[in-house]
Design a protein around this motif. Structure first.
Motif, PDB file in Angstrom:
ATOM      1  N   LEU A   9       0.510  -1.211  -0.028  1.00  0.00           N
ATOM      2  CA  LEU A   9      -0.464   0.039  -0.171  1.00  0.00           C
ATOM      3  C   LEU A   9       0.942   1.300   0.144  1.00  0.00           C
ATOM      4  O   LEU A   9       0.536   2.684  -0.638  1.00  0.00           O
ATOM      5  CB  LEU A   9      -0.602   0.243   1.345  1.00  0.00           C
ATOM      6  CG  LEU A   9      -1.542  -0.705   0.729  1.00  0.00           C
ATOM      7  CD1 LEU A   9      -2.574  -0.844   2.495  1.00  0.00           C
ATOM      8  CD2 LEU A   9      -2.760  -0.422  -0.134  1.00  0.00           C
ATOM      9  N   SER A  10       2.247   1.101   0.268  1.00  0.00           N
ATOM     10  CA  SER A  10       2.957   2.414   0.603  1.00  0.00           C
ATOM     11  C   SER A  10       3.711   2.734  -1.109  1.00  0.00           C
ATOM     12  O   SER A  10       4.103   3.788  -1.247  1.00  0.00           O
ATOM     13  CB  SER A  10       3.647   2.035   1.516  1.00  0.00           C
ATOM     14  OG  SER A  10       4.667   0.784   1.157  1.00  0.00           O
ATOM     15  N   GLN A  11       3.333   2.287  -1.996  1.00  0.00           N
ATOM     16  CA  GLN A  11       4.192   1.997  -3.632  1.00  0.00           C
ATOM     17  C   GLN A  11       3.243   3.113  -4.106  1.00  0.00           C
ATOM     18  O   GLN A  11       1.977   3.672  -4.421  1.00  0.00           O
ATOM     19  CB  GLN A  11       3.663   0.655  -4.419  1.00  0.00           C
ATOM     20  CG  GLN A  11       4.843  -0.315  -3.392  1.00  0.00           C
ATOM     21  CD  GLN A  11       6.278  -0.408  -3.317  1.00  0.00           C
ATOM     22  OE1 GLN A  11       6.618  -0.192  -3.795  1.00  0.00           O
ATOM     23  NE2 GLN A  11       6.642  -0.166  -1.870  1.00  0.00           N
ATOM     24  N   PRO A  12       3.679   3.741  -4.481  1.00  0.00           N
ATOM     25  CA  PRO A  12       3.373   5.362  -5.449  1.00  0.00           C
ATOM     26  C   PRO A  12       2.320   4.689  -6.314  1.00  0.00           C
ATOM     27  O   PRO A  12       1.667   5.428  -6.202  1.00  0.00           O
ATOM     28  CB  PRO A  12       4.779   6.356  -5.906  1.00  0.00           C
ATOM     29  CG  PRO A  12       5.645   5.749  -4.898  1.00  0.00           C
ATOM     30  CD  PRO A  12       5.449   4.447  -4.721  1.00  0.00           C
ATOM     31  N   LEU A  57       0.003   2.609  -7.155  1.00  0.00           N
ATOM     32  CA  LEU A  57      -0.899   2.151  -5.936  1.00  0.00           C
ATOM     33  C   LEU A  57      -1.431   2.973  -5.451  1.00  0.00           C
ATOM     34  O   LEU A  57      -2.685   2.914  -5.550  1.00  0.00           O
ATOM     35  CB  LEU A  57      -0.427   0.473  -5.638  1.00  0.00           C
ATOM     36  CG  LEU A  57      -2.166   0.408  -4.637  1.00  0.00           C
ATOM     37  CD1 LEU A  57      -2.807  -0.091  -5.817  1.00  0.00           C
ATOM     38  CD2 LEU A  57      -1.533  -0.886  -3.562  1.00  0.00           C
ATOM     39  N   MET A  58      -0.787   3.312  -4.771  1.00  0.00           N
ATOM     40  CA  MET A  58      -1.345   4.833  -4.539  1.00  0.00           C
ATOM     41  C   MET A  58      -2.447   5.631  -5.279  1.00  0.00           C
ATOM     42  O   MET A  58      -3.407   6.432  -4.720  1.00  0.00           O
ATOM     43  CB  MET A  58      -0.767   5.705  -3.079  1.00  0.00           C
ATOM     44  CG  MET A  58      -0.203   4.559  -1.787  1.00  0.00           C
ATOM     45  SD  MET A  58      -1.089   4.395  -1.164  1.00  0.00           S
ATOM     46  CE  MET A  58      -2.335   5.446   0.164  1.00  0.00           C
ATOM     47  N   LEU A  59      -1.234   6.142  -6.126  1.00  0.00           N
ATOM     48  CA  LEU A  59      -1.672   7.305  -7.241  1.00  0.00           C
ATOM     49  C   LEU A  59      -3.317   6.115  -7.836  1.00  0.00           C
ATOM     50  O   LEU A  59      -4.216   7.089  -8.161  1.00  0.00           O
ATOM     51  CB  LEU A  59      -0.611   7.592  -8.312  1.00  0.00           C
ATOM     52  CG  LEU A  59      -0.989   8.127  -9.634  1.00  0.00           C
ATOM     53  CD1 LEU A  59      -1.380   9.953  -9.524  1.00  0.00           C
ATOM     54  CD2 LEU A  59       0.012   7.879 -10.528  1.00  0.00           C
ATOM     55  N   LEU A 101      -5.199   3.967  -6.496  1.00  0.00           N
ATOM     56  CA  LEU A 101      -6.660   4.584  -5.198  1.00  0.00           C
ATOM     57  C   LEU A 101      -7.169   5.734  -5.578  1.00  0.00           C
ATOM     58  O   LEU A 101      -8.163   5.860  -5.262  1.00  0.00           O
ATOM     59  CB  LEU A 101      -6.203   4.424  -4.601  1.00  0.00           C
ATOM     60  CG  LEU A 101      -5.604   2.291  -4.659  1.00  0.00           C
ATOM     61  CD1 LEU A 101      -5.318   2.066  -2.646  1.00  0.00           C
ATOM     62  CD2 LEU A 101      -6.407   1.066  -4.919  1.00  0.00           C
ATOM     63  N   THR A 102      -6.111   6.991  -5.480  1.00  0.00           N
ATOM     64  CA  THR A 102      -6.269   7.967  -5.905  1.00  0.00           C
ATOM     65  C   THR A 102      -7.411   8.485  -6.889  1.00  0.00           C
ATOM     66  O   THR A 102      -8.442   9.109  -6.701  1.00  0.00           O
ATOM     67  CB  THR A 102      -5.457   9.270  -5.526  1.00  0.00           C
ATOM     68  OG1 THR A 102      -4.186   9.173  -4.798  1.00  0.00           O
ATOM     69  CG2 THR A 102      -5.688  10.466  -5.429  1.00  0.00           C
TER      70      THR A 102
END
Length: 65
Positions: free
Chosen positions: A38-41, A43-45, A47-48
């Motif tokens: 979940l801390s990988q950029p 994946l976070m992008l 999900l955003t």
């Protein structure tokens, strides 16, 4: 008419269940699990972007329809 099982009483349930065995100690050389992912950029992008699309759709349904 009650069902007759042949037993005079319920089975004894006072015996505590067996505890599961302790997990082996964590090896720091092994890769981490899902929380690390979940801390990988990327994946976070992703999900955003999905969250913003859901927010836009919700605002559109709530106020513009």
């Amino acid at each position: 008419m009650p069902y007759i099982t042949g037993e005079q009483h319920a089975p004894d349930t006072t015996v505590p269940p067996l505890a599961p065995p302790d997990p082996p100690p964590a090896d720091p050389a092994q890769p981490r699990g899902c929380l690390f992912a979940l801390s990988q950029p990327p994946l976070m992008l992703f999900l955003t972007v999905i969250g913003v699309l859901l927010l836009i759709a919700g605002v559109h349904d709530q106020f513009l329809l």
